[in-house]
Scaffold this motif. Structure first.
Motif, PDB file in Angstrom:
ATOM      1  N   VAL A  10       0.839  -1.201   0.000  1.00  0.00           N
ATOM      2  CA  VAL A  10       0.000   0.000   0.000  1.00  0.00           C
ATOM      3  C   VAL A  10       0.878   1.256   0.000  1.00  0.00           C
ATOM      4  O   VAL A  10       0.602   2.229  -0.711  1.00  0.00           O
ATOM      5  N   THR A  11       1.946   1.241   0.784  1.00  0.00           N
ATOM      6  CA  THR A  11       2.841   2.403   0.832  1.00  0.00           C
ATOM      7  C   THR A  11       3.510   2.637  -0.516  1.00  0.00           C
ATOM      8  O   THR A  11       3.564   3.769  -1.018  1.00  0.00           O
ATOM      9  N   VAL A  12       4.024   1.579  -1.129  1.00  0.00           N
ATOM     10  CA  VAL A  12       4.658   1.717  -2.439  1.00  0.00           C
ATOM     11  C   VAL A  12       3.640   2.160  -3.481  1.00  0.00           C
ATOM     12  O   VAL A  12       3.925   3.006  -4.341  1.00  0.00           O
ATOM     13  N   ALA A  13       2.419   1.628  -3.406  1.00  0.00           N
ATOM     14  CA  ALA A  13       1.382   1.986  -4.368  1.00  0.00           C
ATOM     15  C   ALA A  13       1.022   3.459  -4.284  1.00  0.00           C
ATOM     16  O   ALA A  13       0.754   4.110  -5.300  1.00  0.00           O
ATOM     17  N   ARG A  14       1.024   4.009  -3.097  1.00  0.00           N
ATOM     18  CA  ARG A  14       0.674   5.421  -2.928  1.00  0.00           C
ATOM     19  C   ARG A  14       1.798   6.338  -3.390  1.00  0.00           C
ATOM     20  O   ARG A  14       1.556   7.396  -3.970  1.00  0.00           O
ATOM     21  N   LEU A  15       3.048   5.960  -3.117  1.00  0.00           N
ATOM     22  CA  LEU A  15       4.192   6.817  -3.446  1.00  0.00           C
ATOM     23  C   LEU A  15       4.760   6.532  -4.830  1.00  0.00           C
ATOM     24  O   LEU A  15       5.381   7.408  -5.441  1.00  0.00           O
ATOM     25  N   GLU A  16       4.587   5.300  -5.306  1.00  0.00           N
ATOM     26  CA  GLU A  16       5.090   4.864  -6.614  1.00  0.00           C
ATOM     27  C   GLU A  16       6.585   5.148  -6.778  1.00  0.00           C
ATOM     28  O   GLU A  16       7.048   5.544  -7.835  1.00  0.00           O
ATOM     29  N   HIS A  17       7.328   4.935  -5.689  1.00  0.00           N
ATOM     30  CA  HIS A  17       8.781   5.135  -5.747  1.00  0.00           C
ATOM     31  C   HIS A  17       9.405   4.320  -4.617  1.00  0.00           C
ATOM     32  O   HIS A  17       9.040   4.484  -3.444  1.00  0.00           O
ATOM     33  N   VAL A  18      10.356   3.434  -4.960  1.00  0.00           N
ATOM     34  CA  VAL A  18      10.934   2.527  -3.977  1.00  0.00           C
ATOM     35  C   VAL A  18      11.694   3.284  -2.892  1.00  0.00           C
ATOM     36  O   VAL A  18      11.545   3.010  -1.693  1.00  0.00           O
ATOM     37  N   THR A  19      12.529   4.240  -3.294  1.00  0.00           N
ATOM     38  CA  THR A  19      13.342   4.972  -2.319  1.00  0.00           C
ATOM     39  C   THR A  19      12.464   5.720  -1.325  1.00  0.00           C
ATOM     40  O   THR A  19      12.666   5.645  -0.103  1.00  0.00           O
TER      41      THR A  19
END
Length: 299
Positions: A10-19
């Motif tokens: 969910v966090t990656v999906a919202r930010l769309e950036h691994v770093t």
């Protein structure tokens, strides 16, 4: 499938950036990437289109995100409900507003009833507010304009007419009411597009055949009165935000479309503590009182 995988996804999906996601979660990028890879392996489909560190949800990911957010939402609500049953009522109300003019009076009235409860208030755009509501991150939103969604309960609490604020030395300052067409050549100060009051005023003015000329556009509605006092421009101000103490005159506009709805909204599935329910009653009671005052003054 593990809960940690859903939280990371969910966090990656919202930010769309691994770093950025790794920094938000306080984990290493490699650990985060491995966790997402295991989730995709469990599901049997990729959830992202990858371009270096930048990720973009694909159709599989977009569909799964709705389910994952719902799972995390229900778990969070279950935790809150159990905490209340165990005598651990939340000490902070989470609030979001686009219509902030009445908020100080509302918070003062509630604090008199529940001095033990604290507040965390965010000023958000309508889009941001919708996202917070759907994710269950806030108890209530006070919004203008109102909006509706299947998961959201919407209650219109007040119809707030927009007034025109002009400095005391302005050519219209001695008037009590004006036609909107009389403002075609004026300079305006206002909030940016995307705020309910600005969008409503622009829409109604456009229907009258002109576009307001803004010399100032900002993010702080409370600053507008100061700019009007300084004779930078005139402003559309909600009736609930009028302040008779300054060097400003307020004029009614002879246009019944220049009225904003103020709505109280909450997520139907979010657990509301007794304190939250009390806050809701204070809000409704406050605006009911305003409505009665307006009716009495009109008569």
């Amino acid at each position: 499938m593990e809960l940690l995988q859903l939280q990371y996804f969910v966090t990656v999906a919202r930010l769309e950036h691994v770093t950025e996601a790794a920094q938000s979660l306080h984990v290493t990028q490699s650990s985060l990437s491995r966790t997402i890879a295991r989730l995709e392996e469990d599901l049997g489909v990729p959830l992202f289109d990858r371009n270096g560190r930048r990720l973009k949800l694909n159709d599989y990911g977009s569909r799964f995100l709705l389910r994952a957010e719902r799972v995390l939402f229900e778990l969070a609500q279950g935790r809150q409900e159990l905490q209340y049953l165990a005598g651990q009522e939340p000490a902070t109300l989470e609030l979001a507003v686009t219509a902030a003019s009445a908020l100080p009076n509302i918070l003062r009235a509630f604090r008199q009833k529940r001095p033990d409860i604290h507040f965390h208030v965010q000023m958000l755009t309508t889009r941001e507010m919708t996202d917070c509501l759907l994710r269950g991150e806030v108890d209530f939103c006070l919004s203008s304009p109102s909006f509706e969604a299947e998961e959201i309960e919407t209650r219109i609490v007040y119809n707030d007419p927009l007034m025109v604020a002009v400095p005391k030395g302005h050519r219209l300052a001695n008037r009590s009411a004006i036609a909107l067409s009389e403002l075609k050549n004026e300079w305006f100060v206002g909030v940016k597009k995307g705020y309910g009051t600005r969008d409503l005023a622009d829409s109604v003015c456009s229907a009258e055949g002109f576009v307001p000329h803004y010399v100032y556009e900002g993010d702080e509605p409370s600053r507008l009165i100061q700019l009007v006092e300084a004779e930078i421009g005139i402003a559309f101000i909600p009736g609930t935000a009028m302040d008779s103490r300054g060097m400003v005159s307020y004029l009614q506009v002879n246009n019944d479309k220049l009225v904003r709805e103020i709505a109280l909204l909450w997520n139907k599935g979010r657990y509301l503590s007794p304190a939250a329910c009390e806050f809701r009653e204070v809000v409704i009671g406050y605006f009911t009182g305003l409505e009665q005052v307006y009716v009495n003054e009109s008569n």
